[in-house]
Design a protein around this motif. Structure first.
Motif, short mmCIF file in Angstrom:
data_model
loop_
_atom_site.label_atom_id
_atom_site.label_comp_id
_atom_site.label_asym_id
_atom_site.label_seq_id
_atom_site.Cartn_x
_atom_site.Cartn_y
_atom_site.Cartn_z
N TYR A 159 4.70 2.74 -13.88
CA TYR A 159 3.29 2.75 -13.48
C TYR A 159 2.44 1.88 -14.40
O TYR A 159 1.49 1.24 -13.95
CB TYR A 159 2.78 4.20 -13.44
CG TYR A 159 3.71 5.09 -12.67
CD1 TYR A 159 3.86 4.95 -11.29
CD2 TYR A 159 4.50 6.04 -13.32
CE1 TYR A 159 4.75 5.75 -10.58
CE2 TYR A 159 5.39 6.84 -12.61
CZ TYR A 159 5.51 6.69 -11.24
OH TYR A 159 6.40 7.46 -10.55
N LEU A 174 -5.11 2.89 -7.98
CA LEU A 174 -4.07 3.91 -7.84
C LEU A 174 -3.27 4.08 -9.13
O LEU A 174 -3.01 5.21 -9.56
CB LEU A 174 -3.14 3.56 -6.68
CG LEU A 174 -3.73 3.70 -5.27
CD1 LEU A 174 -2.78 3.13 -4.22
CD2 LEU A 174 -4.04 5.16 -4.96
N SER A 210 -5.11 5.92 -11.76
CA SER A 210 -5.14 7.36 -11.44
C SER A 210 -3.83 8.03 -11.86
O SER A 210 -3.84 9.11 -12.47
CB SER A 210 -5.38 7.56 -9.94
OG SER A 210 -6.60 6.98 -9.54
N ILE A 212 2.29 9.36 -5.10
CA ILE A 212 1.40 10.51 -4.86
C ILE A 212 2.23 11.79 -4.75
O ILE A 212 1.84 12.84 -5.27
CB ILE A 212 0.55 10.29 -3.58
CG1 ILE A 212 -0.50 9.20 -3.84
CG2 ILE A 212 -0.13 11.60 -3.16
CD1 ILE A 212 -1.31 8.83 -2.62
N MET A 264 0.83 -1.20 0.00
CA MET A 264 0.00 0.00 0.00
C MET A 264 0.87 1.26 0.00
O MET A 264 0.60 2.23 -0.72
CB MET A 264 -0.91 -0.01 1.23
CG MET A 264 -1.89 1.15 1.27
SD MET A 264 -3.08 1.04 -0.09
CE MET A 264 -3.79 2.68 -0.03
N LEU A 265 1.93 1.22 0.81
CA LEU A 265 2.87 2.34 0.84
C LEU A 265 3.59 2.48 -0.51
O LEU A 265 3.85 3.59 -0.98
CB LEU A 265 3.89 2.13 1.96
CG LEU A 265 3.34 2.21 3.39
CD1 LEU A 265 4.40 1.79 4.39
CD2 LEU A 265 2.83 3.61 3.71
N TYR A 297 2.45 1.51 -3.55
CA TYR A 297 1.54 2.02 -4.58
C TYR A 297 1.15 3.48 -4.34
O TYR A 297 0.83 4.20 -5.28
CB TYR A 297 0.27 1.15 -4.63
CG TYR A 297 0.52 -0.25 -5.15
CD1 TYR A 297 1.39 -0.48 -6.20
CD2 TYR A 297 -0.13 -1.35 -4.57
CE1 TYR A 297 1.62 -1.77 -6.68
CE2 TYR A 297 0.10 -2.65 -5.05
CZ TYR A 297 0.98 -2.84 -6.09
OH TYR A 297 1.21 -4.11 -6.56
N ALA A 298 1.19 3.90 -3.06
CA ALA A 298 0.82 5.28 -2.74
C ALA A 298 2.01 6.24 -2.82
O ALA A 298 1.81 7.45 -2.85
CB ALA A 298 0.20 5.34 -1.34
#
Length: 260
Positions: free
Chosen positions: A45, A82, A85, A25, A18-19, A21-22
């Motif tokens: 990506y 993610l 996006s 940001i 999760m970290l 893929y995030a």
């Protein structure tokens, strides 16, 4: 006990992924702020999206036995949202040429994922064969995903700057790779463990390069070009600072006076 340990490692793997893929940001907030993709590459990506799509399908009961790989489904499902996006943001702010490059990568990947889903569901009729088929393609996708930052590694070595290789992306990739390798080994699933055996050393390479070049100043990749003197004043003012415009006018005036 073994199942509890495997579940615990799966939960930690979910958190690390999760970290991972995030992490972009921060990168894409910069892209939005500057309204430019600068020197960032979209390849990691797109390949991450490819990996997430395949392993989400791999973990579903259609391929795996019941919900034995539920942690794989949850994190890769979030990863799909993610990555889509990020790719859309990149596509929006990239040049016309950049948009074409993104389309050339995304369309084949979508077609491969759809074909993989159809073949595994209708051609193979047992979980073992489905796992081998989908897992083999997922293995290639995972290795490609972990190797994709090598595109940026070349740039880092060339410029001796880590501007376009975010530390958090490399660190969380290393952490997630280690945890999912452990999860795959505990599950006796080579299709989950094998790609991470390749990914871990590649992530270590990125961290070593970051430690080596992190204190180096950021270098301009292209020198600033001198304004075209045939441009009108307003266009020159938009592209170059006022001091440079005045200086260029002074040079032109001196040259004209010399010729007279």
């Amino acid at each position: 006990m073994a199942d509890m340990l495997r579940l615990a490692v799966g939960v930690m793997g979910n958190a690390a992924s999760m970290l991972l893929y995030a992490a972009p940001i921060l990168t894409f907030s910069r892209v939005i702020k500057k309204k430019s993709t600068e020197g960032f590459s979209c390849v990691p990506y797109v390949l991450a999206l490819f990996n997430c799509c395949l392993y989400t399908w791999y973990g579903l009961p259609v391929v795996s036995y019941r919900w034995e790989n539920f942690p794989v489904v949850t994190i890769n499902g979030i990863g799909i949202l993610l990555e889509i996006s990020f790719i859309l943001i990149y596509f929006w702010f990239s040049s016309a040429k950049g948009k074409k490059e993104v389309a050339k990568m995304v369309v084949p990947i979508i077609l491969i994922c759809v074909a993989t889903g159809i073949i595994s569901a209708f051609v193979f009729h047992d979980h073992r064969r489905r796992k081998v088929f989908v897992g083999s393609i997922g293995l290639v996708a995972s290795v490609a995903m972990y190797a994709s930052p090598l595109v940026v590694v070349r740039q880092v070595i060339k410029t001796k700057s880590v501007e376009f290789m975010p530390f958090y992306l490399s660190f969380f990739s290393f952490l997630a790779s280690c945890l999912w390798m452990a999860y795959g080994l505990l599950s006796h699933d080579l299709f989950l463990a094998s790609p991470n055996l390749v990914g871990t050393p590649l992530c270590i390479l990125q961290l070593i390069l970051y430690c080596k070049y992190r204190k180096n100043p950021i270098k301009d990749l292209e020198p600033k070009k001198w304004p075209n003197l045939e441009y009108n004043d307003e266009k020159i003012k938009q592209e170059f600072p006022l001091d440079e415009v005045k200086e260029s006018k002074l040079i032109v005036t001196e040259n004209l006076s010399t010729k007279i």
